[in-house]
Design a protein around this motif. Sequence first.
Motif, PDB file in Angstrom:
ATOM      1  N   PRO A  50     127.376  17.486  18.661  1.00 43.68           N
ATOM      2  CA  PRO A  50     128.353  18.074  19.571  1.00 43.68           C
ATOM      3  C   PRO A  50     127.742  18.947  20.667  1.00 43.68           C
ATOM      4  O   PRO A  50     128.443  19.389  21.557  1.00 43.68           O
ATOM      5  CB  PRO A  50     129.237  18.904  18.639  1.00 43.68           C
ATOM      6  CG  PRO A  50     128.372  19.212  17.472  1.00 43.68           C
ATOM      7  CD  PRO A  50     127.441  18.046  17.323  1.00 43.68           C
ATOM      8  N   GLN A  51     126.429  19.196  20.606  1.00 42.69           N
ATOM      9  CA  GLN A  51     125.792  20.031  21.626  1.00 42.69           C
ATOM     10  C   GLN A  51     125.616  19.284  22.947  1.00 42.69           C
ATOM     11  O   GLN A  51     125.286  19.886  23.961  1.00 42.69           O
ATOM     12  CB  GLN A  51     124.436  20.571  21.142  1.00 42.69           C
ATOM     13  CG  GLN A  51     123.320  19.539  21.084  1.00 42.69           C
ATOM     14  CD  GLN A  51     123.322  18.671  19.818  1.00 42.69           C
ATOM     15  OE1 GLN A  51     124.223  18.764  18.988  1.00 42.69           O
ATOM     16  NE2 GLN A  51     122.327  17.829  19.681  1.00 42.69           N
ATOM     17  N   ASN A  52     125.862  17.998  22.960  1.00 39.99           N
ATOM     18  CA  ASN A  52     125.760  17.211  24.188  1.00 39.99           C
ATOM     19  C   ASN A  52     127.070  17.248  24.976  1.00 39.99           C
ATOM     20  O   ASN A  52     128.146  17.340  24.398  1.00 39.99           O
ATOM     21  CB  ASN A  52     125.433  15.746  23.870  1.00 39.99           C
ATOM     22  CG  ASN A  52     124.035  15.578  23.360  1.00 39.99           C
ATOM     23  OD1 ASN A  52     123.077  15.931  24.025  1.00 39.99           O
ATOM     24  ND2 ASN A  52     123.900  15.055  22.156  1.00 39.99           N
ATOM     25  N   THR A  53     126.935  17.158  26.279  1.00 35.43           N
ATOM     26  CA  THR A  53     128.048  16.942  27.191  1.00 35.43           C
ATOM     27  C   THR A  53     127.584  15.880  28.166  1.00 35.43           C
ATOM     28  O   THR A  53     126.457  15.948  28.664  1.00 35.43           O
ATOM     29  CB  THR A  53     128.423  18.222  27.961  1.00 35.43           C
ATOM     30  OG1 THR A  53     128.861  19.206  27.024  1.00 35.43           O
ATOM     31  CG2 THR A  53     129.517  17.966  28.970  1.00 35.43           C
ATOM     32  N   VAL A  54     128.427  14.893  28.427  1.00 33.63           N
ATOM     33  CA  VAL A  54     128.066  13.814  29.341  1.00 33.63           C
ATOM     34  C   VAL A  54     128.975  13.863  30.569  1.00 33.63           C
ATOM     35  O   VAL A  54     130.189  13.999  30.442  1.00 33.63           O
ATOM     36  CB  VAL A  54     128.190  12.428  28.663  1.00 33.63           C
ATOM     37  CG1 VAL A  54     127.961  11.305  29.663  1.00 33.63           C
ATOM     38  CG2 VAL A  54     127.212  12.321  27.504  1.00 33.63           C
ATOM     39  N   VAL A  55     128.355  13.758  31.742  1.00 34.33           N
ATOM     40  CA  VAL A  55     129.086  13.560  32.985  1.00 34.33           C
ATOM     41  C   VAL A  55     128.696  12.160  33.463  1.00 34.33           C
ATOM     42  O   VAL A  55     127.516  11.891  33.712  1.00 34.33           O
ATOM     43  CB  VAL A  55     128.734  14.618  34.054  1.00 34.33           C
ATOM     44  CG1 VAL A  55     129.504  14.346  35.339  1.00 34.33           C
ATOM     45  CG2 VAL A  55     129.020  16.022  33.528  1.00 34.33           C
TER      46      VAL A  55
END
Length: 127
Positions: A50-55
Motif C-alpha cells: 500500500p505504500q505505492n501510489t500510481v499516476v
Amino acid sequence: MNIEVAIIDDDPIILFLHKRILKTTGFHQHPQAFDKAQKALDFFNSLQGPQNTVVAFLDINMPGMNGWDLLDIIHKQDFEFPIYVVMVTSSVDTEDKIKAKTYSKVIHFTEKPLSAEDIEVLKQKLP
C-alpha cells in the motif's frame, strides 16, 4: 509513499515528449513508458504494498487493449495502492470526456500533448 508514474501510449514520439515534460516540470524524474496497455497492467501487478501510489497518463485509442479497456480493469481489480488516471488523448469527441467522468479514478482529462499547465493543474488535484 512511493509515487510511480506510467505513461501509456502507442505513439513513441508522445512517450518521449511526455517523459520530457514530466521530468522538466519536476513532476517525476523516472516515469515508466509503455507502448501497450497490457505492459502497463503487468507493471501495476508487479507493484507490491500500500505504500505505492500510481499516476497513469493514459491514451484512449490504442491497438489491442485500448485505454477504456485498461481503465475498466483498473476499476475492477483490487490493487493495494491508489491509481490516479490522467486521460491524455487526441480525441476531440465530447463523449470521451463525458465517459471519462464516470470513472472515479480519472482525475484529469486533456488533449495531447501534455503541457506544463496540465502538470500544474494535476499537482493541485493529487493528495
